[in-house]
Design a protein around this motif. Structure first.
Motif, short mmCIF file in Angstrom:
data_model
loop_
_atom_site.label_atom_id
_atom_site.label_comp_id
_atom_site.label_asym_id
_atom_site.label_seq_id
_atom_site.Cartn_x
_atom_site.Cartn_y
_atom_site.Cartn_z
N VAL A 152 -44.56 -9.49 -16.17
CA VAL A 152 -44.46 -9.12 -14.77
C VAL A 152 -45.81 -9.36 -14.12
N ASN A 153 -45.81 -9.78 -12.86
CA ASN A 153 -47.05 -9.97 -12.14
C ASN A 153 -46.85 -9.57 -10.68
N MET A 154 -47.92 -9.61 -9.89
CA MET A 154 -47.84 -9.15 -8.51
C MET A 154 -46.90 -9.97 -7.66
N PRO A 168 -45.32 -2.18 -18.51
CA PRO A 168 -45.10 -1.57 -19.83
C PRO A 168 -43.67 -1.70 -20.33
N LEU A 169 -42.74 -1.85 -19.40
CA LEU A 169 -41.32 -1.93 -19.78
C LEU A 169 -40.86 -3.36 -19.97
N THR A 199 -46.11 -3.80 -10.16
CA THR A 199 -46.54 -4.53 -11.36
C THR A 199 -46.96 -3.56 -12.45
N GLY A 200 -47.76 -2.58 -12.06
CA GLY A 200 -48.23 -1.61 -13.03
C GLY A 200 -47.11 -0.81 -13.66
N GLN A 209 -46.49 3.82 -18.17
CA GLN A 209 -46.69 4.08 -19.60
C GLN A 209 -46.19 5.46 -20.00
N LEU A 210 -46.10 6.37 -19.04
CA LEU A 210 -45.59 7.71 -19.35
C LEU A 210 -44.08 7.83 -19.18
#
Length: 529
Positions: free
Chosen positions: A383-385, A378-379, A373-374, A342-343
């Motif tokens: 998306v998943n694991m 945001p982009l 995934t994390g 997110q940053l």
């Protein structure tokens, strides 16, 4: 209670396994053949247990709103669209070992039948002939068997062949010299195997690298009079080239359980006298069919009830013992990735994930998948694991993992660094004894913060009055502060505020925060509860 659909025929014992594990199950063994009906009902199920009749296509996956796992009772998953299942986060499992003994025994049976021409002799004798001199066979004792693909099934074949006093050669790029010694085979390159083997048997999956591994050129390199057995996959042997070699005598005989096109009802090989053909019977024993059915029921139940992952084709395995220990660290890894993602405002070149302390000794692959995934969600949103590692690879993101012993104060420590064209940004965290993940460092600045669904991240100049100004503005905006976490690099340098808030910030509100004196960056962050 999770709900599973069994759309092909499985044994009653397998169905009972689902029930015994607390899984609701609908046993509809003919549903897999009804494509339209399957599309209608698949959305209500968490799991799907199949054999080969059910075709899990892109359409089926698109309609499977709640599906989490597909389990194939058997080895081959040609009837499952794995790429689309992966994109949707659906685990695809098979049961690779339930058929192993049965398939290996079939290969040995085919070899012996070929050596002694048993099928042809049977037909001749039943026809009232007594052609004793016509069916002159060969012994297998002291002959050389070449095994192409020495995995689980190939290893069993090697063991049985050694019991028949055969010399065994093995070609398999993944077979280590130590393992070859352990199972009593001679590891050789393909050309040497072709030149020395009296019998050749194939036990490798069909891939672009193994397709037509016995091509016309390869068959030409074999010992004259070789006998070939294929109980693995159609397409490993060039059927046209094999037919010519059988006619010329280069190959003395072939025994085939699999074909390029199945069901094989019309094949040129059928007309040749020195060929034995069976209709893909490798796994067709009562014991094997029962074994794979029970195994897939156990695997699906374990995943849905405990998170244990076994024999997955698109995700790393997680044992029943690991699952409870891994869960908080998987959660931490995803939160760290989400924080960094997110940053991040520019394209990502690489991601480095460091595991330190006890966590470094765990199964890190699920944590890596969670972290990716994390970062990517945001982009890319969808998306998943399951899909994240593949997406990262497709987009050229270099992923590096590092494990090391404890070096600092924390017994467990995960640090994630995102590498962009402009900078590297790192964030680290740990899991406390209560199982809750915590942020402990951001951009090299030490701080301790528990992540909440809505947060405000602020980088500012470390000057007096900033905290008061920020708190006052949030009050004026009607934003309640749940927690206020601070850290700084050094006096007068950069400082960070990580604020847990009870409401999401609007763009206008965020703009007013950015406009505060001394603020360098402000971002509204969201995390899954």
């Amino acid at each position: 209670m999770p709900k599973v659909l069994v759309s092909d025929k499985l044994s009653p014992t397998a169905v009972q396994i689902f029930k015994d594990n607390g899984v609701e199950v609908d046993y509809l063994p003919d549903l897999g053949k009804d494509k339209e009906r399957l599309l209608e009902v698949i959305g209500q199920y968490d799991g799907l247990a199949i054999r080969s009749a059910t075709k899990v296509t892109e359409k089926v996956i698109a309609a499977a709103a709640n599906l989490k796992v597909i389990g194939r009772a058997g080895i081959g998953v040609d009837n499952v669209d794995i790429p689309n299942a992966t994109k949707k986060g659906i685990i695809v499992m098979n049961t690779p070992f339930g058929n192993s003994i049965t398939t290996a025994e079939h290969a040995i049976s085919m070899m012996l039948s070929l050596a002694r021409q048993i099928p042809e002799a049977d037909v001749s004798t039943r026809a009232g002939k007594w052609e004793k001199n016509r069916f002159m066979g060969v012994e297998v004792t002291n002959k050389t068997l070449g095994i192409i693909g020495c995995g689980n099934i190939g290893t069993i074949v090697a063991d049985r062949a050694q019991g028949l006093k055969m010399k065994v050669l093995a070609f398999d790029p993944f077979l280590s010299p130590e393992r070859a010694v352990e199972i009593g085979v001679e590891k050789v390159e393909l050309d040497e195997l072709l030149a020395r083997a009296d019998f050749i048997t194939l036990h490798t999956p069909l891939t672009e690298q193994t397709r037509n591994v016995l091509s016309a050129d390869a068959i030409a390199k074999t010992k004259k009079g070789v006998r070939i057995i294929n109980c693995a996959r159609g397409g490993l042997v060039d059927e046209a080239a094999l037919a010519e070699a059988l006619k010329s005598g280069q190959v003395a005989g072939a025994a085939l359980d699999v074909f390029l096109d199945e069901p094989a009802t019309d094949n040129p090989l059928f007309a040749l006298p020195n060929v034995i053909c069976t209709p893909h019977l490798g796994a067709s024993t009562t014991e094997a069919q029962e074994n794979v059915a029970l195994q897939v029921a156990e695997q699906i139940s374990a995943y849905l009830m405990t998170g244990e992952i076994t024999n997955a084709l698109n995700f790393p395995s997680i044992s029943a013992e690991e699952a409870p220990r891994l869960t908080p660290f998987v959660r931490l890894a995803e939160m760290l990735g989400s924080f960094a993602g997110q940053l991040t405002e520019t394209s990502i070149h690489g991601i480095r994930i460091e595991f330190e302390g006890n966590v470094a000794e765990m199964n890190t692959r699920p944590m890596v998948a969670a972290a990716l995934t994390g970062v990517l969600k945001p982009l890319l949103a969808d998306v998943n694991m399951v899909s994240a590692p593949q997406i990262a690879k497709e987009r050229g993101v270099q992923v590096e993992t590092v494990t090391r012993e404890q070096q600092g104060a924390y017994e467990n420590y995960i640090r994630l660094t995102v590498i962009t064209e402009r900078q590297e940004r790192g964030v680290a965290g740990t899991v406390f004894a209560n199982g809750k993940p915590r942020i402990i460092q951001v951009k090299g600045i030490n701080m301790e913060a528990e992540l909440s669904p809505s947060m405000l991240y602020v980088t500012n100049e470390d000057k007096p009055g900033h905290i008061g100004r920020l708190g006052t503005l949030l009050g004026d905006l009607g934003i309640n502060i749940a927690n206020f976490n601070l850290g700084r690099m050094d006096v007068g340098g950069d400082a960070i505020a990580l604020v847990s808030i009870d409401a999401e910030l609007t763009e206008e509100q965020l703009g007013r925060i950015v406009a505060l004196e001394g603020v360098k960056q402000a971002k509204a962050l969201k995390f899954n509860a």
